[in-house]
Design a protein around this motif. Structure first.
Motif, short mmCIF file in Angstrom:
data_model
loop_
_atom_site.label_atom_id
_atom_site.label_comp_id
_atom_site.label_asym_id
_atom_site.label_seq_id
_atom_site.Cartn_x
_atom_site.Cartn_y
_atom_site.Cartn_z
N GLN A 115 0.85 -1.18 0.00
CA GLN A 115 0.00 0.00 0.00
C GLN A 115 0.89 1.24 0.00
N VAL A 116 0.71 2.09 -1.02
CA VAL A 116 1.49 3.31 -1.10
C VAL A 116 0.90 4.34 -0.14
N ARG A 117 1.76 5.01 0.57
CA ARG A 117 1.33 6.03 1.52
C ARG A 117 2.20 7.26 1.35
N LEU A 118 1.53 8.41 1.31
CA LEU A 118 2.24 9.69 1.21
C LEU A 118 2.13 10.41 2.55
N VAL A 119 3.26 10.87 3.04
CA VAL A 119 3.28 11.58 4.31
C VAL A 119 3.87 12.96 4.08
N GLU A 120 3.09 13.98 4.42
CA GLU A 120 3.53 15.36 4.25
C GLU A 120 4.03 15.91 5.58
N SER A 121 4.90 16.90 5.47
CA SER A 121 5.39 17.60 6.65
C SER A 121 5.84 18.99 6.24
N GLY A 122 6.01 19.85 7.24
CA GLY A 122 6.56 21.17 6.99
C GLY A 122 5.58 22.31 7.07
N GLY A 123 4.30 22.02 7.23
CA GLY A 123 3.34 23.11 7.35
C GLY A 123 3.47 23.82 8.68
N GLY A 124 2.72 24.91 8.82
CA GLY A 124 2.76 25.64 10.08
C GLY A 124 2.25 27.05 9.93
N LEU A 125 2.54 27.86 10.94
CA LEU A 125 2.12 29.25 10.98
C LEU A 125 3.33 30.14 10.71
N VAL A 126 3.17 31.08 9.80
CA VAL A 126 4.26 31.97 9.45
C VAL A 126 3.70 33.35 9.16
N GLN A 127 4.49 34.37 9.39
CA GLN A 127 4.06 35.73 9.07
C GLN A 127 4.20 35.99 7.58
N CYS A 136 6.99 15.73 0.99
CA CYS A 136 6.02 14.66 0.79
C CYS A 136 6.78 13.40 0.43
N ALA A 137 6.81 12.45 1.36
CA ALA A 137 7.55 11.22 1.15
C ALA A 137 6.60 10.06 0.91
N ALA A 138 6.88 9.28 -0.13
CA ALA A 138 6.06 8.11 -0.44
C ALA A 138 6.73 6.86 0.12
N SER A 139 5.94 6.00 0.70
CA SER A 139 6.44 4.73 1.21
C SER A 139 5.56 3.61 0.69
N GLY A 140 6.06 2.37 0.80
CA GLY A 140 5.26 1.22 0.40
C GLY A 140 5.35 0.87 -1.07
N THR A 141 6.36 1.39 -1.76
CA THR A 141 6.52 1.08 -3.18
C THR A 141 7.99 1.06 -3.54
N ILE A 142 8.33 0.16 -4.48
CA ILE A 142 9.70 0.13 -4.98
C ILE A 142 9.81 0.88 -6.30
N PHE A 143 8.66 1.34 -6.80
CA PHE A 143 8.64 2.04 -8.08
C PHE A 143 8.72 3.54 -7.85
N SER A 144 9.35 4.24 -8.79
CA SER A 144 9.43 5.69 -8.71
C SER A 144 8.15 6.30 -9.26
N SER A 145 7.80 7.44 -8.69
CA SER A 145 6.62 8.13 -9.18
C SER A 145 6.96 8.84 -10.50
N ASN A 146 5.93 9.03 -11.31
CA ASN A 146 6.11 9.67 -12.61
C ASN A 146 5.68 11.13 -12.62
N TYR A 147 5.03 11.51 -11.54
CA TYR A 147 4.49 12.85 -11.45
C TYR A 147 4.31 13.18 -9.99
N MET A 148 4.68 14.38 -9.61
CA MET A 148 4.45 14.85 -8.25
C MET A 148 3.78 16.22 -8.34
N GLY A 149 2.79 16.42 -7.51
CA GLY A 149 2.09 17.69 -7.53
C GLY A 149 1.70 18.13 -6.14
N TRP A 150 1.58 19.43 -5.98
CA TRP A 150 1.07 20.02 -4.74
C TRP A 150 -0.22 20.77 -5.07
N TYR A 151 -1.23 20.51 -4.27
CA TYR A 151 -2.53 21.16 -4.40
C TYR A 151 -2.82 21.86 -3.08
#
Length: 117
Positions: A1-13, A22-37
């Motif tokens: 099962q592929v799982r994406l874990v994000e980090s780094g958010g917070g409060l800033v002025q 955003c780190a993906a785990s649970g796969t030996i294959f590389s992703s072909n596309y990465m996006g932020w929404y």
């Protein structure tokens, strides 16, 4: 099962910087596309930035010149460097990665970014 874990958010002025990961785990294959929404309260989710495995990037106009997307294919990790943040950048940011080997994409759980004026 592929799982994406994000980090780094917070409060800033306003004018400050944050770096999302955003780190993906649970796969030996590389992703072909990465996006932020992102999704602000009462608004639809929108694409902020994306990068292909070939390194081609694309940004929504409102973040051009301020945000930079990058990816580490070996680690299946996506980054979003956000500079000169504005209050209108406040939203929950979601990572998305597409794996051709799996024939589908995956979403992270989201990370809150709040920019105070």
């Amino acid at each position: 099962q592929v799982r994406l874990v994000e980090s780094g958010g917070g409060l800033v002025q306003a004018g400050g910087s944050l770096r999302l990961s955003c780190a993906a785990s649970g796969t030996i294959f590389s992703s072909n596309y990465m996006g932020w929404y992102r999704q602000a309260p009462g608004k639809q989710r929108e694409l902020v930035a994306r990068i292909t495995s070939d390194g081609v990037t694309d940004y929504v106009d409102s973040v051009k010149g301020r945000f930079t997307i990058s990816g580490d294919n070996a680690k299946n990790t996506a980054y979003l460097q956000m500079n000169s943040l504005k209050p209108e950048d406040t939203a929950v940011y979601y990572c998305n990665q597409y794996f051709r080997a799996w024939g589908r994409d995956y979403w992270g759980q989201g990370t809150q970014v709040t920019v105070s004026s």
